[in-house]
Design an enzyme around this catalytic site. Structure first.
Site, mmCIF file in Angstrom:
data_model
loop_
_atom_site.group_PDB
_atom_site.id
_atom_site.type_symbol
_atom_site.label_atom_id
_atom_site.label_comp_id
_atom_site.label_asym_id
_atom_site.label_seq_id
_atom_site.Cartn_x
_atom_site.Cartn_y
_atom_site.Cartn_z
ATOM 1 N N LYS A 79 24.117 -55.155 24.398
ATOM 2 C CA LYS A 79 24.487 -55.262 22.987
ATOM 3 C C LYS A 79 26.006 -55.404 22.895
ATOM 4 O O LYS A 79 26.736 -54.672 23.570
ATOM 5 C CB LYS A 79 24.008 -54.014 22.233
ATOM 6 C CG LYS A 79 24.240 -54.052 20.733
ATOM 7 C CD LYS A 79 23.673 -52.808 20.038
ATOM 8 C CE LYS A 79 23.802 -52.875 18.527
ATOM 9 N NZ LYS A 79 23.233 -51.694 17.841
ATOM 10 N N SER A 159 20.111 -52.707 13.806
ATOM 11 C CA SER A 159 21.135 -53.667 14.136
ATOM 12 C C SER A 159 21.010 -54.297 15.521
ATOM 13 O O SER A 159 21.635 -55.332 15.775
ATOM 14 C CB SER A 159 22.506 -52.995 14.037
ATOM 15 O OG SER A 159 22.676 -52.030 15.048
ATOM 16 N N SER A 183 18.689 -48.249 14.583
ATOM 17 C CA SER A 183 19.048 -49.558 15.150
ATOM 18 C C SER A 183 18.393 -49.928 16.467
ATOM 19 O O SER A 183 18.445 -51.093 16.859
ATOM 20 C CB SER A 183 20.558 -49.620 15.359
ATOM 21 O OG SER A 183 21.168 -50.135 14.219
HETATM 22 N N1 LIG Z 1 23.081 -48.749 12.756
HETATM 23 C C1 LIG Z 1 21.847 -48.460 12.463
HETATM 24 O O1 LIG Z 1 21.246 -47.569 13.064
HETATM 25 C C2 LIG Z 1 21.175 -49.328 11.485
HETATM 26 C C3 LIG Z 1 21.002 -48.838 10.104
HETATM 27 N N2 LIG Z 1 20.002 -49.686 9.504
HETATM 28 C C4 LIG Z 1 22.288 -48.974 9.342
HETATM 29 O O2 LIG Z 1 22.473 -50.020 8.735
HETATM 30 O O3 LIG Z 1 23.090 -48.089 9.294
#
Ligand SMILES: NC(=O)C[C@H](N)C(=O)O
Length: 495
Positions: A79, A159, A183
């Protein structure tokens, strides 16, 4: 005959050790697949084929001597939030578009030490902020799955959407992800793969670009939990350079697969039956309970009374931390710089040009909730409620060993279904965020397809540093679900 792209990480490892395939052969096959398919998927931001071929050669030399670590010759994707020495690291943001770190993150250093071969850096939501991989400055990632009879492009979740898509399509044997509020787990569920968010503190955060430091946690994403277990064992461990990394021995996670679930108490949190949840997801959840019961577990209803505060408190605490962490991107020390006659002007112009809309929104909200006059009402209160959420889990874990829930309230949606209201997007995280706020480990396993032929995942949440029980229970679901489907776009399918 099945193709080289149907190998799991574990089977590739065994084939490499037995010299049935070479690391160069395996690496070349993956580089070819990336060249063939990634123009469409857009799962990579930076490809490193030359370095990968070199590393594969070195792996073959080690393997020929009967040497090499647990990942010797295994092609992985990283990532693009993990700093990689000498390889551009962008966080999918324009502001870091030209950033080449002079050092390696601890997680990637651990993987390299064990012999992994890196194929490149994977796309994500900008600074890991999103649930659909639609906020990347390098364009959206396409989910390799399609709805039955439809050509509409679906999101891979976020993400870690590039990681999820690359693993699902067979472009890499495994990938790193990071999980702040879901994410790793949500994109794993959207693409029919497995992913583990370990306990906060299990993997070092050193060299991982920070979003919300009290929540960010690295973890593995791969085709199944055995592969995730192998990766996690390599990634995890104490690191004196991260004061929140915990000094506790790293178990042999792969061994946990054999434990079974006889006598295991599995909690079903009643608050996760949220309004408007699709019937198929309720049914899959029920199916998961039946599978675990049939395998010898006991199903127990539990209550996590503060669940409904998970989302609102996450989107205060995480954003507050983000506003502070992202203050460092000022156009002076890192990344993109837009010149202006004054220093303040340079900051403003660089940040205005360098950050995307979602990142700006979060910096603004985060700055607001930390500002004097609002700090007590929002930030402090959110922190207090966070403690209550954590206590809910600790109480539940006096009665049960793991919790079972759906991973997300829906399957993958279409790229152009992007809601105009950001809160709609945040609702994706409703089941993943509470475990993040508590710091406990959680994983997602693919459990079935919905009526449209798109994968759905089940989530297991465990006690602090008890990833092994999670892996054992997750493996029981894997065996019962027998999820052997392949996405529409896959390296093993000839065009
Ligand atoms: N970074 C994450 O774990 C994704 C989460 N959906 C956020 O937008 O914060």
């Amino acid at each position: 005959m099945s193709s080289i792209h149907d190998l799991t990480l574990a089977s590739a490892r065994d084939a490499l050790k037995a010299r049935k395939i070479s690391a160069v052969e395996l690496t070349n096959a993956h580089i070819d697949a990336i060249e063939r398919l990634d123009g469409q998927l857009n799962s990579f931001i930076t490809r490193t084929p030359d370095q990968a071929r070199e590393a594969a050669k070195v792996s073959d030399e080690a393997l020929a001597k009967g040497e090499g670590g647990s990942l010797c010759g295994i092609p992985l994707g990283i990532k693009d939030l993990f700093c990689t020495n000498g390889v551009r690291t962008t966080a999918a943001s324009k502001i870091l578009g030209n950033f080449v770190p002079p050092y390696e993150s601890t997680v990637t250093a651990n993987l390299l030490k064990d012999g992994a071969v890196f194929l490149g850096k994977l796309n994500l939501d900008e600074f890991a902020m999103g649930s659909a991989n639609l906020t990347s400055a390098f364009g959206p990632v396409e989910n390799p799955w399609k709805r039955k009879g439809s050509d509409v492009k679906l999101v891979p979740g976020g993400s870690s959407g590039g990681s999820a898509a690359a693993v699902a399509a067979g472009l890499v044997l495994g990938a790193t992800g990071t999980d702040t509020g879901g994410s790793i787990r949500q994109p794993a569920a959207f693409t029919g793969i497995a992913g583990i968010k370990p306990t906060y503190g299990r993997c070092s955060r050193f060299g991982t670009i920070a979003f919300a430091s009290s929540l960010d946690q690295a973890g593995p994403m791969a085709r199944n939990l055995q592969d995730c277990a192998i990766l996690l064992e390599s990634m995890a461990g104490f690191d004196p350079r991260d004061s929140t990394s915990v000094d506790t021995p790293v178990p042999h996670y792969e061994a946990a697969l054999k434990r079974g679930v006889k006598g295991l108490r599995v909690g079903i949190p009643k608050e996760y039956h949220v309004e408007g949840m699709p019937a198929e997801i309720e049914a899959l959840w029920q199916q998961g309970m039946d599978w675990l019961r049939d395998a010898g577990a006991e199903i127990v209803e539990v209550s996590l009374p503060h669940t409904k505060y998970g989302l609102p408190t996450y989107y205060i605490a995480a954003l507050a931390e983000a506003s502070s962490n992202l203050a460092r991107y000022d156009g002076v020390r890192f990344g993109e710089r837009v010149s202006a006659p004054t220093l303040d002007g340079l900051y403003e112009a660089s940040r205005a040009a360098g950050f995307g809309d979602e990142v700006k929104r979060r910096i603004l909200i985060g700055t607001h909730v930390l500002s004097s006059g609002y700090y007590d009402a929002y930030y402090l209160r959110a922190q207090k409620v966070r403690t209550l959420i954590q206590q809910d889990f600790l109480k539940a874990f006096e009665k049960v060993d793991v919790l079972l829930t759906p991973t997300a309230p829906s399957g993958a949606f279409a790229q152009d279904e992007k809601p105009s209201d950001p809160v709609q997007m945040y609702l994706n995280d409703v089941f993943t965020v509470p475990a993040s706020m508590a710091g406990v480990p959680a994983l997602s396993v693919p459990a079935g397809l919905d009526a449209r032929g798109v994968p759905l995942g089940l989530q297991l949440i465990g006690k602090f540093f008890d990833e092994e029980t999670l892996i054992a229970a997750g493996h029981a679901i894997e065996q019962a679900a027998a999820f052997h489907y392949r996405p529409t776009i896959h390296a093993g399918v000839s065009a």
